[in-house]
Design an enzyme around this catalytic site. Sequence first.
Site, mmCIF file in Angstrom:
data_model
loop_
_atom_site.group_PDB
_atom_site.id
_atom_site.type_symbol
_atom_site.label_atom_id
_atom_site.label_comp_id
_atom_site.label_asym_id
_atom_site.label_seq_id
_atom_site.Cartn_x
_atom_site.Cartn_y
_atom_site.Cartn_z
ATOM 1 N N LYS A 204 0.856 -1.191 0.000
ATOM 2 C CA LYS A 204 0.000 0.000 0.000
ATOM 3 C C LYS A 204 0.884 1.230 0.000
ATOM 4 C CE LYS A 204 -4.258 1.157 -0.331
ATOM 5 N NZ LYS A 204 -5.024 0.699 -1.484
ATOM 6 N N SER A 408 -8.626 -1.008 -4.982
ATOM 7 C CA SER A 408 -8.786 -0.509 -3.627
ATOM 8 C C SER A 408 -10.281 -0.292 -3.330
ATOM 9 C CB SER A 408 -7.964 0.756 -3.415
ATOM 10 O OG SER A 408 -7.590 0.886 -2.062
#
Length: 614
Positions: A204, A408
């Site tokens: 991430k 996401s």
Amino acid sequence: MSTGSPKKRGIVFRFFRFLWRSVKAFNTLVFSLVSLFVIAVILYAAFNQRGPKIPTGAALLLNPAGNLVEQQTVVDAATLLQGNELPQQALVKDLLDALAMAKDDNKIELVVLDLSKLERGLLPTLESIATAIADFKTSGKKVIAVAGNYSQSAIFLAAHADEVLLNPEGMAVPEGFSMYSTYFKSFLEEQDVTVNLFKVGKYKSAVDPFLRDDMSEEDRTARMAILDAWWEAYTVGVETARGMEAGSINALLQNAPEQMRLAEGNLARLSLEKGFVDRLVTDNERRDYLIGLAGEDKQNKDYRRVAYKDYLRATRLPPEQHHSDKVAVITAVGDIVDGNAPAGEIGSQSLSKLIRKARLDSNVKAIVLRIDSGGGSKTASEVIRSELQAAQDSGIPVVASMGSVAASGGYWIAASADEIWASPTTVTGSIGIFGLMPSVEKTLARYGIYSDGVATTPIAGGASFTRGISPAYGEVLQAVIEGGYQQFLTTVAEGRGMDVGAVNEVAQGRIWTGKKAKQLGLVDELGDQEQAISAAARLADVKEYSVIQVEPELSVEEILLRRFSETIASSFPAITNNPVSRLTNMVRQKLGFLGRLNDPNNAYVICSDCPVLP
């Protein structure tokens, strides 16, 4: 502690809102004069409704300008009246519809694919248009690509034409794909800005630019995997369509300096010699050639043609709903934010309203959610997913159709769908979460400015842009982020019929292509939106049905503003396509998401690794 308190959520949001309001405060008399001009032009556009005529045997001019998008961004009056940059966008559906209708239209003799103003389209979008061009050509009609210069995206589309014409002073050579980020760690440290980060997922990397001065190995690996897949699809697509030798594009670019020397620095000559174009022609030669194919428009001293937007206004009819059973298509494009949002963004409330409208329509038997988003607010993503779940609970199957990017938060809203469809080159995954709260307590201390006070609990007033984050508050936020990640994993696991541990293995914020995601179980099938619609009808067990677009109703003002902004963007490209605008776009792309951080729990599911349009 109520993490959902408006007061708590506003640190970043209020700061950037303050900056925006400060900019807006600088309106001057010049803007007032511009306002009068804009109003006059809008009124003219409103009352000048003469329909275009389609001459028999003419060419359909397909001349997309700017970026290829699945949903046009709404331009409000303030943007126009303050002289802000206007987006140049071409709606993909318009291009597909124009090609489909022209295929069987006896009035249309050929298609002129003018790509001079096309800037960029992501690969899945380019592939869908290329497929439509190939389908049009089965009619026996020709497609002629023309441009003074071809962007990399334009080269891909032009490759699928029957003939590609280039100005002798132009170029049509791709350069390859890249992903670069700007990193601010040292700058922020020098300014004593504290970046308070809370995240889960080693891939991430949305916040890496604030914590590093270079790309992490994990981020480099993930991005390169996507670029390699896209570049392979791009080169194979162009080489196959142009009849070039396999691997010839890579061979050219790996030795580009030597190839340029052999071509004596002439890019047009190199484009011709390497097979990207068929002929080098001046503008006059091109005009004469097209007049020979489509006839002459004596009034304009040019070839007979009708621009595709005029063609659609003259021929596109409201969709006929022959059948009472309907498959509803809802488009979700842009950043996911809390509350309501205009087209070009995904508001949790505004999108949920559309889903609810479809669910409450007794004739709607299935829903297709078309997604093109790299995510945003975690809370907003779950609100949208829950609304889709409500439709499923009422017996309406939901199919997620992924566009260029559905990662996401974009993947979160798709996770519980009955089926997920993606293009082989769709960018998806990025299952991870983070929280980011910058603070400037060290910067203020430089100038002798400090903050002190009292609170009734260890977390009261624990998050402040000027004071920073208290240890107790930081622990609370980290727990929120970790809990959010587990919620993300569980949501995916339940929706995909997978074990939570198995989801975690392919999560960690890692991005995947649609093809790889299918192998990993994150996607059901590879295909386009039409195939997703057919799948939804199959799941609903309906054989005959009408397809409806569920969209927010535009006001008269919004319709007029959209038409006017399109006119300005196409008629005055210098306003929208200049070095300053490009620099502004780059900065907005790198830092813009900070101004949209409005999640009440400061939890974000954003894919910064995903390729986006400026």
